[in-house]
Write a protein that holds these residues in place. Structure first.
Motif, PDB file in Angstrom:
ATOM      1  N   LEU A 289       0.871  -1.341   0.171  1.00 29.72           N
ATOM      2  CA  LEU A 289      -0.097  -0.254   0.061  1.00 29.72           C
ATOM      3  C   LEU A 289       1.143   1.156  -0.252  1.00 29.72           C
ATOM      4  O   LEU A 289       2.117   1.247   0.523  1.00 29.72           O
ATOM      5  N   PRO A 290       0.495   2.488  -0.521  1.00 30.24           N
ATOM      6  CA  PRO A 290       1.211   3.611  -0.536  1.00 30.24           C
ATOM      7  C   PRO A 290       1.105   4.303   0.820  1.00 30.24           C
ATOM      8  O   PRO A 290       1.496   5.678   0.797  1.00 30.24           O
ATOM      9  N   LEU A 291       0.890   3.660   2.077  1.00 34.79           N
ATOM     10  CA  LEU A 291       0.742   4.367   3.263  1.00 34.79           C
ATOM     11  C   LEU A 291       2.126   4.713   3.525  1.00 34.79           C
ATOM     12  O   LEU A 291       2.211   5.937   4.221  1.00 34.79           O
ATOM     13  N   PRO A 292       3.355   4.432   3.375  1.00 33.79           N
ATOM     14  CA  PRO A 292       4.578   4.909   3.803  1.00 33.79           C
ATOM     15  C   PRO A 292       4.760   6.412   3.112  1.00 33.79           C
ATOM     16  O   PRO A 292       5.166   7.327   3.733  1.00 33.79           O
ATOM     17  N   GLN A 293       4.152   6.453   1.751  1.00 27.97           N
ATOM     18  CA  GLN A 293       4.467   7.671   1.313  1.00 27.97           C
ATOM     19  C   GLN A 293       3.428   8.716   1.773  1.00 27.97           C
ATOM     20  O   GLN A 293       3.822  10.085   1.928  1.00 27.97           O
ATOM     21  N   VAL A 294       1.999   8.361   2.052  1.00 24.15           N
ATOM     22  CA  VAL A 294       1.311   9.228   2.511  1.00 24.15           C
ATOM     23  C   VAL A 294       1.640   9.589   3.849  1.00 24.15           C
ATOM     24  O   VAL A 294       1.594  10.965   4.286  1.00 24.15           O
ATOM     25  N   LEU A 295       2.218   8.807   4.691  1.00 26.80           N
ATOM     26  CA  LEU A 295       2.555   9.105   5.982  1.00 26.80           C
ATOM     27  C   LEU A 295       3.853   9.952   6.113  1.00 26.80           C
ATOM     28  O   LEU A 295       4.040  11.135   6.743  1.00 26.80           O
ATOM     29  N   LEU A 296       4.829   9.845   5.040  1.00 23.58           N
ATOM     30  CA  LEU A 296       6.137  10.901   4.748  1.00 23.58           C
ATOM     31  C   LEU A 296       5.514  12.306   4.427  1.00 23.58           C
ATOM     32  O   LEU A 296       6.141  13.167   5.036  1.00 23.58           O
ATOM     33  N   ALA A 297       4.669  12.300   3.592  1.00 30.27           N
ATOM     34  CA  ALA A 297       4.439  13.623   2.833  1.00 30.27           C
ATOM     35  C   ALA A 297       3.584  14.101   4.129  1.00 30.27           C
ATOM     36  O   ALA A 297       3.691  15.601   4.379  1.00 30.27           O
ATOM     37  N   LEU A 298       2.552  13.660   4.913  1.00 35.16           N
ATOM     38  CA  LEU A 298       1.969  14.244   5.950  1.00 35.16           C
ATOM     39  C   LEU A 298       2.862  14.933   7.109  1.00 35.16           C
ATOM     40  O   LEU A 298       2.738  15.813   7.732  1.00 35.16           O
ATOM     41  N   SER A 299       3.893  13.903   7.242  1.00 36.57           N
ATOM     42  CA  SER A 299       4.870  14.140   8.487  1.00 36.57           C
ATOM     43  C   SER A 299       5.725  15.551   7.751  1.00 36.57           C
ATOM     44  O   SER A 299       5.810  16.482   8.838  1.00 36.57           O
ATOM     45  N   VAL A 300       6.140  15.500   6.674  1.00 37.49           N
ATOM     46  CA  VAL A 300       6.640  16.565   6.079  1.00 37.49           C
ATOM     47  C   VAL A 300       6.005  17.947   6.079  1.00 37.49           C
ATOM     48  O   VAL A 300       6.466  18.997   6.423  1.00 37.49           O
ATOM     49  N   ALA A 301       4.816  17.708   5.767  1.00 41.43           N
ATOM     50  CA  ALA A 301       3.846  19.013   5.931  1.00 41.43           C
ATOM     51  C   ALA A 301       3.635  19.400   7.114  1.00 41.43           C
ATOM     52  O   ALA A 301       3.691  20.594   7.511  1.00 41.43           O
TER      53      ALA A 301
END
Length: 493
Positions: A277-289
């Motif tokens: 699943l693309p969860l790591p990418q989503v989590l990374l994007a929200l964390s950086v935001a």
């Protein structure tokens, strides 16, 4: 005999003490009971951590009903670390809160504060220690209901609005979590987390499993205030009583992060969450935001408690960033930052409570010249601020170093640069406060302002000193966090 029942006592003591506070109906007696219970809870948590480090995971069956049919308390190095963190912070806050609560809350309501405080503590400890998914929800509700009361007891009338906002958001989060748990039960027929992790493999990547993962992710993200689901947090931290703010900022969101780690790594497993699943990418994007947006908003806040509340949203971004790597280095960095942020932010909010005691709600303008009027308080705030930035020699440097290493392991130089760039934003709002405290002249009405009582100042400075101690000696924090990361990654499948 008692030693064998430490897991049950960890939760039972504050849970039993809470109604006793109602029966006592006296602020001082309730505070004394809370003090004894929190210190004993901290001793139990340390004993459990030492036991787990020496002999491995501990399984405690409530009522001697065998798991998975009965309720199991299961302690490994991951949740033992969280138990020590929560009970340790609570045992520092209670001595501080005697004077702070006496100043901010009417005498006839003080026993209610201690009742809610102990219930909140029991709920947070219960979430961390239980090995049962439905029990997680029950303890989550206990801690949430107690938190609504703690926030509403603030002196400012806006505390009621803040509590109502958190009530709405928290209820939505809890609903998502219970739906996710219900879907998992429908698919597997079990609520035991360990049994769930075994049976869920047979289900495969079925849609109900993916739906459960989605519901749990959103619900827990609301509780841990992951950007952009953080809207309840700034007002709650700004208007809650000072002791409650410090306790919640240092513990509540950290327990929610633990819950996310437990479901991701111990229940669903690495292969589903991080490989398919693309969860790591989503989590990374929200964390950086979170790191950039929340830090930028913090720069423009005049209310200092709100400023550090937005800072908390940014710091939670660093913790979830470590989770998104799903590597030993990244998880170690995230778990260490979970501890480091709790110590630093606990110190800062306790010291802001000292400021509130002397000059009222701390704003940038009111804190002008604080270094001359309250030098110990200003020095503690400076240490806490430097820890948030990540200056070498403070706790913040250690965890950010591991996060940068984790980014470099992946070859993501841009992310390492982003971590450093977001640190520059922290420098701006922390320097703004230091400049206000030390380089501006105090207003005329600040004449005669002096330090808070030692009963408040000493616990706050103790946490500030911990920011330096654990920044220089990382053997305990990094060592335990690294072992916790290995424990989570052992469940990779």
């Amino acid at each position: 005999m008692i030693y064998a029942h430490l897991p049950a006592l960890q939760v039972a003591l504050p849970l039993i003490a809470a109604p006793l506070c109602v029966l006592l109906r006296r602020g001082f007696a309730a505070w004394l009971l809370a003090l004894v219970v929190t210190w004993v809870s901290a001793a139990i948590a340390v004993a459990l951590l030492l036991q787990v480090l020496h002999t491995g995971a501990v399984s405690y069956l409530l009522g001697s009903w065998a798991a998975p049919w009965g309720i199991e308390y299961r302690v490994d190095v991951v949740n033992a670390f969280v138990l020590v963190l929560v009970s340790g912070i609570a045992s520092v806050v209670v001595p501080y809160a005697r004077a702070s609560v006496g100043f901010e809350i009417p005498v006839e309501q003080q026993y209610l504060f201690w009742t809610a405080y102990l219930l909140c503590l029991a709920g947070l400890l219960g979430i961390a220690i239980t090995g049962d998914a439905f029990n997680v929800f029950v303890f989550l509700e206990i801690s949430s209901l107690a938190t609504y009361i703690l926030i509403a007891l603030g002196r400012d009338r806006r505390a009621l609005v803040a509590s109502y906002q958190y009530l709405i958001m928290g209820t939505i989060g809890a609903t998502f979590i219970v739906i996710g748990v219900g879907l998992l039960y429908l698919m597997t027929g079990t609520l035991n987390l360990s049994d769930l992790s075994n049976r869920i493999t047979a289900v495969g990547h079925a849609r109900p499993q993916l739906a459960a993962l989605a519901f749990l992710t959103v619900g827990i993200s609301l509780k841990l205030a992951l950007f952009p689901l953080h809207l309840w947090l700034p007002n709650a931290y700004a208007y809650a009583p000072s002791a409650a703010t410090a306790f919640l900022a240092a513990t509540a969101t950290k327990v929610a992060v633990y819950l996310l780690l437990r479901f991701y790594f111990s229940v669903f497993g690495h292969s589903l969450v991080f490989a398919h699943l693309p969860l790591p990418q989503v989590l990374l994007a929200l964390s950086v935001a979170a790191m950039f947006v929340a830090s930028t908003v913090a720069i423009f806040q005049q209310d200092v408690k709100r400023m550090f509340a937005y800072s908390s949203v940014a710091q939670i971004g660093y913790i979830t960033l470590g989770t998104s790597f799903a590597s030993a280095t990244g998880l170690t960095g995230g778990i260490v930052h979970l501890f480091n942020h709790a110590v630093a932010k606990g110190s800062i909010f306790l010291l802001l409570g000292c400021v509130a005691l002397r000059i009222g709600q701390p704003t940038v303008a009111r804190m002008a010249g604080l270094g001359k009027r309250m030098p110990w308080t200003a020095a503690g705030l400076t240490i806490g601020g430097l820890s948030l930035i990540g200056i070498p020699g403070t706790v913040g440097f250690v965890s950010k170093w591991y996060l940068v290493l984790a980014a470099l392991e992946r070859g993501w130089w841009w992310l390492a640069a982003a971590i450093l760039a977001s640190t520059l934003l922290a420098i701006v709002y922390v320097w703004r406060l230091i400049e206000t405290c030390y380089l501006r002249e105090p207003p005329p009405r600040a004449e005669g302002v002096r330090e808070a009582p030692l009963s408040m100042l000493i616990p706050a400075l103790l946490l500030a000193a911990a920011c330096v101690f654990f920044g220089l000696d990382t053997s305990v924090t990094v060592g335990t966090a690294a072992q916790a990361a290995r424990t989570l990654l052992e469940n990779v499948r």
